[in-house]
Motif scaffolding. Structure first.
Motif, short mmCIF file in Angstrom:
data_model
loop_
_atom_site.label_atom_id
_atom_site.label_comp_id
_atom_site.label_asym_id
_atom_site.label_seq_id
_atom_site.Cartn_x
_atom_site.Cartn_y
_atom_site.Cartn_z
N ILE A 161 2.08 -12.50 -6.11
CA ILE A 161 0.88 -11.84 -6.64
C ILE A 161 1.31 -10.63 -7.45
O ILE A 161 2.08 -9.79 -6.98
CB ILE A 161 -0.05 -11.41 -5.49
N VAL A 162 0.82 -10.55 -8.68
CA VAL A 162 1.22 -9.49 -9.60
C VAL A 162 0.05 -8.54 -9.82
O VAL A 162 -1.04 -8.96 -10.22
CB VAL A 162 1.68 -10.06 -10.96
N ALA A 163 0.27 -7.26 -9.53
CA ALA A 163 -0.75 -6.24 -9.76
C ALA A 163 -0.55 -5.68 -11.16
O ALA A 163 0.40 -4.94 -11.42
CB ALA A 163 -0.65 -5.14 -8.71
N THR A 164 -1.40 -6.06 -12.09
CA THR A 164 -1.29 -5.59 -13.47
C THR A 164 -2.65 -5.67 -14.14
O THR A 164 -3.47 -6.52 -13.80
CB THR A 164 -0.27 -6.43 -14.25
N ARG A 165 -2.86 -4.78 -15.12
CA ARG A 165 -4.07 -4.83 -15.93
C ARG A 165 -3.77 -5.40 -17.32
O ARG A 165 -4.65 -5.53 -18.14
CB ARG A 165 -4.67 -3.42 -16.07
N ARG A 166 -2.50 -5.71 -17.58
CA ARG A 166 -2.10 -6.24 -18.87
C ARG A 166 -1.98 -7.76 -18.80
O ARG A 166 -1.83 -8.34 -17.73
CB ARG A 166 -0.75 -5.65 -19.29
N ASP A 167 -2.03 -8.37 -19.97
CA ASP A 167 -1.77 -9.81 -20.04
C ASP A 167 -0.32 -10.06 -19.66
O ASP A 167 0.57 -9.29 -20.03
CB ASP A 167 -2.03 -10.33 -21.46
N ILE A 168 -0.08 -11.13 -18.93
CA ILE A 168 1.26 -11.42 -18.46
C ILE A 168 1.48 -12.93 -18.44
O ILE A 168 0.55 -13.69 -18.13
CB ILE A 168 1.50 -10.81 -17.05
N ASP A 169 2.68 -13.33 -18.78
CA ASP A 169 3.05 -14.75 -18.74
C ASP A 169 3.51 -15.09 -17.33
O ASP A 169 4.59 -14.68 -16.91
CB ASP A 169 4.17 -15.01 -19.76
N LEU A 170 2.69 -15.82 -16.60
CA LEU A 170 3.03 -16.19 -15.23
C LEU A 170 3.92 -17.44 -15.26
O LEU A 170 3.52 -18.53 -14.88
CB LEU A 170 1.77 -16.43 -14.41
N GLN A 171 5.15 -17.23 -15.72
CA GLN A 171 6.06 -18.34 -15.95
C GLN A 171 6.69 -18.88 -14.67
O GLN A 171 7.20 -20.01 -14.66
CB GLN A 171 7.18 -17.87 -16.90
N TRP A 172 6.67 -18.12 -13.61
CA TRP A 172 7.30 -18.51 -12.35
C TRP A 172 6.27 -19.26 -11.51
O TRP A 172 5.12 -18.82 -11.39
CB TRP A 172 7.77 -17.25 -11.65
N ARG A 173 6.65 -20.35 -10.90
CA ARG A 173 5.69 -21.15 -10.14
C ARG A 173 5.08 -20.33 -9.00
O ARG A 173 5.67 -19.41 -8.47
CB ARG A 173 6.36 -22.42 -9.60
N ASN A 174 3.87 -20.75 -8.62
CA ASN A 174 3.13 -20.13 -7.50
C ASN A 174 2.83 -18.64 -7.74
O ASN A 174 2.84 -17.85 -6.81
CB ASN A 174 3.91 -20.30 -6.18
#
Length: 199
Positions: free
Chosen positions: A82-95
């Motif tokens: 789970i990534v805490a961010t307000r920016r767009d991010i590439d969720l390239q890592w599975r799960n």
């Protein structure tokens, strides 16, 4: 209730910035075991954006390479991230997913869900906020015998103290001290007395 454990490499003067520049000469099997013990029990990892991007760039390659880190890399890949961010991010890592809503409210709710430990590695800004909200159950600090003398420190200046309780500690052959802290309480009169004696 689920536990949250956070682990950080830290210099003697509290600097936690850029550990890749000073940490590796002190890495040995003892430290590897300590990191594995802290993160190996987690079935969920919580990240800030910068730390997630660093992990996502490194650990999938280690998993595919099949080297000594492959088992840990596979564990990191398989569990919920789970990534805490307000920016767009590439969720390239599975799960992987983005934390929805307010950090403190969402993490408080996350702790109430069924499951195992929630682990953090690095992600200093997240650790700071969760410590202030008393949401971290174990803070693992791997204190290196070096003073960096510049760089971001774990604890920012604030008007109120942050008491912690030492749960356990161990000294490694390299001189690194592994300290584990839990939430603490300000001893009656202790902080005010100390502050008055310094003024």
């Amino acid at each position: 209730m689920r536990r949250i454990t956070a682990g950080l490499f830290i210099a003697l003067d509290g600097v936690v910035a850029d550990p890749q520049n000073w940490h590796f000469p002190y890495f040995n099997d003892e430290m590897g075991a300590a990191v594995s013990d802290q993160m190996g029990t987690a079935d969920t990892m919580l990240f800030g954006r910068t730390t997630y991007e660093g992990f996502a760039a490194a650990w999938p390659e280690r998993e595919h390479a099949g080297g000594p880190d492959a088992e840990m890399a596979r564990h990191f890949g398989d569990i919920r991230k789970i990534v805490a961010t307000r920016r767009d991010i590439d969720l390239q890592w599975r799960n992987s997913e983005v934390l929805q809503g307010d950090l403190i409210e969402s993490v408080t709710a996350l702790k109430q869900e069924p499951g195992g430990d929630i682990g953090l590695s690095g992600s200093v800004s997240i650790v700071r906020q969760l410590l202030s909200a008393n949401l971290i159950d174990e803070l693992h600090l791997l204190v290196h015998p070096i003073a960096m003398r510049s760089g971001m420190r774990l604890f920012e200046e604030a008007d109120t103290p942050l008491p912690l309780t030492l749960l356990r500690s161990a000294t490694f052959k390299t001189g690194v001290v592994h300290t584990v802290y839990g939430p603490g309480e300000i001893l009656e009169g202790g902080y005010e007395q100390a502050r008055e004696s310094l003024s």
